[in-house]
Write a protein that holds these residues in place. Structure first.
Motif, short mmCIF file in Angstrom:
data_model
loop_
_atom_site.label_atom_id
_atom_site.label_comp_id
_atom_site.label_asym_id
_atom_site.label_seq_id
_atom_site.Cartn_x
_atom_site.Cartn_y
_atom_site.Cartn_z
N ASN A 198 0.80 -1.21 0.00
CA ASN A 198 0.00 0.00 0.00
C ASN A 198 0.84 1.27 0.00
O ASN A 198 0.32 2.34 -0.31
N ASP A 199 2.12 1.17 0.38
CA ASP A 199 2.91 2.40 0.55
C ASP A 199 3.98 2.60 -0.51
O ASP A 199 4.68 3.60 -0.48
N LEU B 14 -5.94 0.02 6.10
CA LEU B 14 -5.64 0.57 4.79
C LEU B 14 -6.60 0.10 3.70
O LEU B 14 -6.64 0.69 2.62
N LEU B 15 -7.35 -0.95 3.95
CA LEU B 15 -8.30 -1.43 2.95
C LEU B 15 -9.69 -0.84 3.15
O LEU B 15 -10.63 -1.21 2.44
N GLY C 64 -1.78 -0.01 -4.40
CA GLY C 64 -2.32 -1.35 -4.58
C GLY C 64 -2.71 -1.65 -6.02
O GLY C 64 -2.31 -2.67 -6.58
N PRO C 65 -3.50 -0.77 -6.66
CA PRO C 65 -3.85 -1.00 -8.06
C PRO C 65 -2.63 -1.10 -8.98
O PRO C 65 -2.59 -1.93 -9.89
N ALA C 66 -1.64 -0.25 -8.75
CA ALA C 66 -0.42 -0.31 -9.57
C ALA C 66 0.29 -1.63 -9.39
O ALA C 66 0.77 -2.24 -10.36
N ASN C 67 0.36 -2.10 -8.15
CA ASN C 67 1.03 -3.37 -7.89
C ASN C 67 0.26 -4.56 -8.44
O ASN C 67 0.85 -5.57 -8.83
N VAL D 202 9.82 7.57 -8.19
CA VAL D 202 9.35 6.37 -8.89
C VAL D 202 8.89 5.31 -7.90
O VAL D 202 8.08 4.44 -8.25
N ARG D 203 9.36 5.38 -6.66
CA ARG D 203 8.96 4.40 -5.65
C ARG D 203 7.47 4.51 -5.32
O ARG D 203 6.89 3.54 -4.82
N ILE D 204 6.87 5.67 -5.58
CA ILE D 204 5.43 5.81 -5.33
C ILE D 204 4.66 6.04 -6.64
O ILE D 204 3.52 6.47 -6.62
#
Length: 458
Positions: free
Chosen positions: A58-59, A145-146, A233-236, A324-326
């Protein structure tokens, strides 16, 4: 001999791990800029064959998929996670052989429903457990977080997961969490840098308190977390590709001014002292000396183009790596040097810095503040609850962009707990034409000066 090497990401408060037996290596929870991992593996002379994810993070945006593809490693993700890419699905009880190492998969829901921990064995000995966002040093990962519909289920699952780990693993087992080093994914922060199952049994509230006490204590301690988490989350789940860390195009003063006037963010990476002394009018300040990307990602309207201003190209590259990490993949442009060059001959903007001694002197001259000035407290709610300056306006740092209209007219003295967040907000207000003073001081000084009381009710 098994070696476990942590890779720190202090800007996000997380760790990645490389574990190897001298020739074969596994990686747990790699950050997006996974070149740090491959460089470490190359230096150790080992080959990465397996990449494990404890959860859909999430982070931050993971580098796991791209790392696995580049190295030809297996990418191991919970079978029950809905993802858009091919991976090796794993679940509770699975055993994965990695060279001389043996990894047992343990389902530890709580931070997410599908969260996994990985117990590492070698030579018949339990060596370590990679706990992701489950059991942290003195704490656990946050369960909210969800969304609120999941929080009660997850917080109770987190307690049970901690007890499962404590029951199934020897006291000597080293604990290696991903979160807990400043990450907002941690329910509380810990100063610990290492621990074992045995030590956690003595100090971790998840293991020393009964379930109801743990639940009550943990939920009471939760505060706001960065809004950019909603995009991680969606990106991952989609499967992030390899980041592009090549330098962005260079902007001249005319382009910088055009970008500012278009409402884009032009971000000065210098520390808050240098920025306050003189800066490009309309630019913002997120210094590399603090939690740069956490607050940039938290405050920026998602998708807004970002131009980076750094004294050196290395400063810009560091900021770009953090971004880029986020998932802020490419800066719109960059410029290096100093504010005189960026301004192209136009006058620089500046504002005052002060201490709590200075604020006390100002308050003594004008006890009610009134039309002359306002004290703006940008700390989080929990900090405010512990102590505050009477009469101050409270807007947490992450809410300031949407609540600018609530800040009374007049000079604004803005403070936080140490100065970094106050600097961020002072720059934001200055860019919008407000007269600001940035209080660059420890809030302990305010307590010592009697500006507030630690037991005061907000």
């Amino acid at each position: 001999m098994i070696t476990v090497l942590p890779i720190e990401t202090p800007g996000l408060g997380d760790r990645t791990y490389l574990a190897h037996d001298g020739s074969t290596a596994l990686v747990v929870d790699p950050q997006r800029d996974y070149d740090r991992v491959t460089a470490l593996a190359e230096a150790a002379g080992v080959r990465i064959t397996h990449v494990f994810e404890t959860h859909i993070h999430n982070d931050y945006v993971t580098g796991g998929l791209a790392l696995a593809r580049e190295t030809g490693a297996q990418y191991l993700v919970n079978t029950d996670d809905e993802v858009s890419y091919e991976r090796t699905g794993i679940r509770d009880g699975d055993i994965v052989e990695v060279g001389a190492m043996r990894v047992r998969v343990i389902h530890t829901p709580g931070h997410t429903h599908t969260h996994l921990s990985f117990a590492l064995e070698a030579g018949g000995e339990q060596i370590a457990v990679f706990t992701g966002g489950s059991l942290l040093y003195g704490s656990t990962g946050r369960p909210d977080l969800l969304g609120p519909d999941h929080t009660d289920t997850l917080v109770r699952a987190q307690w049970r997961s901690a007890h499962r780990l404590a029951k199934e693993l020897p006291d000597s087992t080293a604990v290696y969490p991903t979160h807990g080093f400043g990450s907002f994914c941690s329910a509380t922060q810990s100063a610990g840098l290492s621990s074992t199952i045995g030590e956690e049994k003595k100090t971790n509230s998840a293991l020393t308190a009964d379930e109801e006490a743990y639940v009550e204590q943990l939920l009471a301690g939760l505060d706001a977390y960065p809004t950019y988490y909603a995009h991680m989350g969606p990106a991952n789940s989609r499967g992030p590709g390899k980041p592009d860390l090549s330098a962005p195009s260079v902007a001249d003063p005319a382009e910088l001014r055009r970008r500012i006037e278009a409402g884009e963010w032009v971000v000065d990476l210098r520390d808050r002292t240098a920025f306050a002394a003189g800066h490009l009018a309309g630019s913002l300040n997120f210094g590399l000396d603090g939690q740069f990307v956490t607050y940039l990602g938290w405050l920026i309207p998602w998708g807004t183009p970002v131009t980076l201003l750094g004294e050196t190209a290395e400063d810009v590259a560091e900021a770009q790596r953090e971004m880029v990490r986020i998932g802020i993949d490419r800066p719109a442009a960059m410029a290096t040097g100093g504010p005189e060059a960026w301004a192209g001959g136009e006058p620089l903007a500046a504002y005052e810095r002060a201490t709590f001694d200075d604020l006390k002197a100002a308050l003594d001259k004008s006890p009610d503040g009134g039309e002359e000035f306002v004290v703006l407290d940008v700390r989080r709610n929990q900090e405010r609850d512990e102590a505050h300056i009477p009469g101050s306006v409270h807007i947490p740092v992450h809410e300031v962009p949407d609540r600018l209209g609530e800040i009374p007219a007049g000079r604004v003295w803005v403070h936080c707990a140490g100065g970094y967040r106050a600097g961020v907000v002072a720059a934001l207000l200055d860019a919008r034409g407000r007269d600001v003073v940035a209080v660059d001081d420890s809030f302990d000084s305010a307590l010592d000066l009697g500006l507030c009381r630690a037991d005061e009710t907000p």
